[in-house]
Design a protein around this motif. Sequence first.
Motif, PDB file in Angstrom:
ATOM      1  N   GLY A   1       0.818  -1.208   0.000  1.00  0.00           N
ATOM      2  CA  GLY A   1       0.000   0.000   0.000  1.00  0.00           C
ATOM      3  C   GLY A   1       0.852   1.259   0.000  1.00  0.00           C
ATOM      4  N   GLU A   2       0.212   2.369  -0.190  1.00  0.00           N
ATOM      5  CA  GLU A   2       0.910   3.650  -0.251  1.00  0.00           C
ATOM      6  C   GLU A   2       1.315   4.142   1.130  1.00  0.00           C
ATOM      7  OE1 GLU A   2      -0.773   6.556  -3.454  1.00  0.00           O
ATOM      8  OE2 GLU A   2      -2.431   5.380  -2.638  1.00  0.00           O
ATOM      9  N   ILE A   3       2.411   4.914   1.146  1.00  0.00           N
ATOM     10  CA  ILE A   3       2.827   5.590   2.378  1.00  0.00           C
ATOM     11  C   ILE A   3       2.671   7.089   2.140  1.00  0.00           C
ATOM     12  CG2 ILE A   3       4.698   6.011   4.007  1.00  0.00           C
ATOM     13  CD1 ILE A   3       5.928   3.349   3.074  1.00  0.00           C
ATOM     14  N   ILE A   4       1.894   7.735   2.989  1.00  0.00           N
ATOM     15  CA  ILE A   4       1.705   9.182   2.890  1.00  0.00           C
ATOM     16  C   ILE A   4       2.657   9.849   3.871  1.00  0.00           C
ATOM     17  CG2 ILE A   4       0.047  11.087   3.094  1.00  0.00           C
ATOM     18  CD1 ILE A   4      -0.847   9.085   1.009  1.00  0.00           C
ATOM     19  N   LEU A   5       3.485  10.758   3.358  1.00  0.00           N
ATOM     20  CA  LEU A   5       4.401  11.525   4.220  1.00  0.00           C
ATOM     21  C   LEU A   5       3.759  12.874   4.536  1.00  0.00           C
ATOM     22  CD1 LEU A   5       7.177  12.051   5.569  1.00  0.00           C
ATOM     23  CD2 LEU A   5       8.007  12.817   3.348  1.00  0.00           C
ATOM     24  N   ILE A   6       3.608  13.161   5.830  1.00  0.00           N
ATOM     25  CA  ILE A   6       3.013  14.433   6.256  1.00  0.00           C
ATOM     26  C   ILE A   6       4.092  15.293   6.904  1.00  0.00           C
ATOM     27  CG2 ILE A   6       1.290  15.524   7.754  1.00  0.00           C
ATOM     28  CD1 ILE A   6      -0.309  12.870   7.602  1.00  0.00           C
ATOM     29  N   GLY A   7       4.279  16.495   6.363  1.00  0.00           N
ATOM     30  CA  GLY A   7       5.287  17.406   6.911  1.00  0.00           C
ATOM     31  C   GLY A   7       4.723  18.801   7.120  1.00  0.00           C
ATOM     32  N   ILE A   8       3.501  18.872   7.609  1.00  0.00           N
ATOM     33  CA  ILE A   8       2.815  20.159   7.783  1.00  0.00           C
ATOM     34  C   ILE A   8       3.034  20.660   9.209  1.00  0.00           C
ATOM     35  CG2 ILE A   8       0.549  21.311   7.643  1.00  0.00           C
ATOM     36  CD1 ILE A   8      -0.367  18.646   6.150  1.00  0.00           C
ATOM     37  N   PRO A   9       3.371  21.947   9.404  1.00  0.00           N
ATOM     38  CA  PRO A   9       3.439  22.461  10.786  1.00  0.00           C
ATOM     39  C   PRO A   9       2.116  22.193  11.509  1.00  0.00           C
ATOM     40  CG  PRO A   9       4.313  24.071   9.246  1.00  0.00           C
ATOM     41  CD  PRO A   9       3.701  22.989   8.411  1.00  0.00           C
ATOM     42  N   SER A  10       2.201  21.796  12.768  1.00  0.00           N
ATOM     43  CA  SER A  10       1.019  21.294  13.487  1.00  0.00           C
ATOM     44  C   SER A  10      -0.154  22.271  13.504  1.00  0.00           C
ATOM     45  CB  SER A  10       1.400  20.924  14.921  1.00  0.00           C
ATOM     46  OG  SER A  10       1.950  22.049  15.583  1.00  0.00           O
ATOM     47  N   ALA A  11       0.134  23.573  13.537  1.00  0.00           N
ATOM     48  CA  ALA A  11      -0.934  24.575  13.621  1.00  0.00           C
ATOM     49  C   ALA A  11      -1.820  24.600  12.374  1.00  0.00           C
ATOM     50  CB  ALA A  11      -0.332  25.963  13.850  1.00  0.00           C
ATOM     51  N   TYR A  12      -1.325  24.040  11.259  1.00  0.00           N
ATOM     52  CA  TYR A  12      -2.059  24.124   9.994  1.00  0.00           C
ATOM     53  C   TYR A  12      -2.631  22.790   9.518  1.00  0.00           C
ATOM     54  CZ  TYR A  12       0.606  28.415  10.224  1.00  0.00           C
ATOM     55  OH  TYR A  12       1.163  29.589  10.671  1.00  0.00           O
ATOM     56  N   VAL A  13      -2.422  21.730  10.276  1.00  0.00           N
ATOM     57  CA  VAL A  13      -2.869  20.399   9.848  1.00  0.00           C
ATOM     58  C   VAL A  13      -4.378  20.363   9.607  1.00  0.00           C
ATOM     59  CG1 VAL A  13      -3.170  17.991  10.603  1.00  0.00           C
ATOM     60  CG2 VAL A  13      -0.951  19.109  10.875  1.00  0.00           C
ATOM     61  N   THR A  14      -5.164  20.858  10.556  1.00  0.00           N
ATOM     62  CA  THR A  14      -6.627  20.751  10.413  1.00  0.00           C
ATOM     63  C   THR A  14      -7.118  21.525   9.185  1.00  0.00           C
ATOM     64  OG1 THR A  14      -6.886  22.557  12.005  1.00  0.00           O
ATOM     65  CG2 THR A  14      -7.108  20.327  12.857  1.00  0.00           C
ATOM     66  N   ALA A  15      -6.523  22.675   8.903  1.00  0.00           N
ATOM     67  CA  ALA A  15      -6.929  23.466   7.730  1.00  0.00           C
ATOM     68  C   ALA A  15      -6.570  22.743   6.428  1.00  0.00           C
ATOM     69  CB  ALA A  15      -6.264  24.837   7.764  1.00  0.00           C
ATOM     70  N   VAL A  16      -5.381  22.154   6.385  1.00  0.00           N
ATOM     71  CA  VAL A  16      -4.942  21.442   5.178  1.00  0.00           C
ATOM     72  C   VAL A  16      -5.804  20.197   4.946  1.00  0.00           C
ATOM     73  CG1 VAL A  16      -3.022  20.165   4.126  1.00  0.00           C
ATOM     74  CG2 VAL A  16      -2.577  22.317   5.303  1.00  0.00           C
ATOM     75  N   PHE A  17      -6.186  19.521   6.033  1.00  0.00           N
ATOM     76  CA  PHE A  17      -6.963  18.282   5.919  1.00  0.00           C
ATOM     77  C   PHE A  17      -8.460  18.527   5.709  1.00  0.00           C
ATOM     78  CE2 PHE A  17      -4.096  14.946   8.209  1.00  0.00           C
ATOM     79  CZ  PHE A  17      -3.067  15.266   7.334  1.00  0.00           C
ATOM     80  N   GLU A  18      -8.879  19.775   5.814  1.00  0.00           N
ATOM     81  CA  GLU A  18     -10.303  20.077   5.677  1.00  0.00           C
ATOM     82  C   GLU A  18     -10.825  19.568   4.332  1.00  0.00           C
ATOM     83  OE1 GLU A  18     -13.177  23.917   6.447  1.00  0.00           O
ATOM     84  OE2 GLU A  18     -11.015  24.164   6.613  1.00  0.00           O
ATOM     85  N   GLY A  19     -11.947  18.864   4.372  1.00  0.00           N
ATOM     86  CA  GLY A  19     -12.520  18.355   3.118  1.00  0.00           C
ATOM     87  C   GLY A  19     -12.024  16.975   2.751  1.00  0.00           C
ATOM     88  N   LEU A  20     -11.035  16.450   3.490  1.00  0.00           N
ATOM     89  CA  LEU A  20     -10.570  15.079   3.226  1.00  0.00           C
ATOM     90  C   LEU A  20     -11.653  14.087   3.638  1.00  0.00           C
ATOM     91  CD1 LEU A  20      -6.883  14.432   4.400  1.00  0.00           C
ATOM     92  CD2 LEU A  20      -7.787  14.290   2.097  1.00  0.00           C
ATOM     93  N   ALA A  21     -11.839  13.049   2.840  1.00  0.00           N
ATOM     94  CA  ALA A  21     -12.812  12.008   3.195  1.00  0.00           C
ATOM     95  C   ALA A  21     -12.368  11.315   4.470  1.00  0.00           C
ATOM     96  CB  ALA A  21     -12.915  11.000   2.059  1.00  0.00           C
TER      97      ALA A  21
END
Length: 258
Positions: free
Chosen positions: A1-21
Motif C-alpha cells: 500500500g501507499e505511504i503518505i508523508l506528512i510534513g505540515i506544521p502542526s498549527a495548519y494540519v486541520t486546515a490542510v486536511f479540511e474536506g478530506l474524506a
Amino acid sequence: GEIILIGIPSAYVTAVFEGLAKDAFATKKVLSATKGLVGDEHELMNHYLRNNYSLEKENYFCITGPCHAEEVASEKLSYLTFGGYDEAFTEEIAACFKTHYLHTICSKDVKGIQYAAVLKNIYALGAGIAHGLDYGDNFQSVYITNCFAELQNFMDVMATEQQHHYNTSAYLGDLLVTCYSMYSRNRTFGNYIGKGYSVKTTKLEMNMEAEGYFASRGIASVSEKQALKLPIAQTIFEVLWKGKSARLAFKKLESKFV
C-alpha cells in the motif's frame, strides 16, 4: 500500500486536511514529520488521525530528531529516530532514509518520542529567552538540566507505553541540539522575546515556523487536564500567550532550579 508523508506544521494540519474524506487513510500507511499537537483537542498526530480518520495505530509512523534540516542539506552526519508500532515496517521505512550522512534509529515508543519532540521545542524557546535576557552558559546548563527533569516527569505520567531510555537521542539529544543550536528556530524566536520584542513583531521578523510557540499553548492545556505541574513550560506559555514579563518570569524560575 501507499505511504503518505506528512510534513505540515502542526498549527495548519486541520486546515490542510479540511474536506478530506473520513476514509482517506483507510488503505494507507502514514509517516508523520509533524512536530506538535494538532487541533482544538491538542492531540498527538497519531491520536488525531485515529479519532478523525480511523487510522489504525499499526499504520502510523513518525520521524523525530535530533537533526536540523540545514545540516542534513549540507550532508553533515545526523541521526533520525523513526517511531512505529509495527517494528518490521518501521525498520523498512528507516532503511529508505539511510545514507552515508544519515543514521537511523528505530523506536516502539511512538507516544513518548512525539511528546519529547513537542516539549523540547518549548524548552528551546526558553533557552532563547534566557539568551536574549543575557543569561550565560552556566545558567543555560542548569536550565536545560531542569527542563530534562521536567520532561521526564511529564513522560512518566503521559507516555506509559514502555520503559523510556531518556538518555537516548530522541529525548536528551533532541533537547540539547534544539536548545543550543544556532539553527534552532525556537531558540531564535525566544531570543527575540528575551530581547524585548513582542510576539507579533517576532513572528514578522522570522519567516519560518517556530513549533514551540503553538506547542506551549497545547502543553499548557494538556497539563491542566492532567493536573500536571510543569513550571518551566508553564512559564514560557505565560510569557508568550499571557503577556508576562520574560525578565520577571525567569527571575522567578531561578529559585526553583536544582
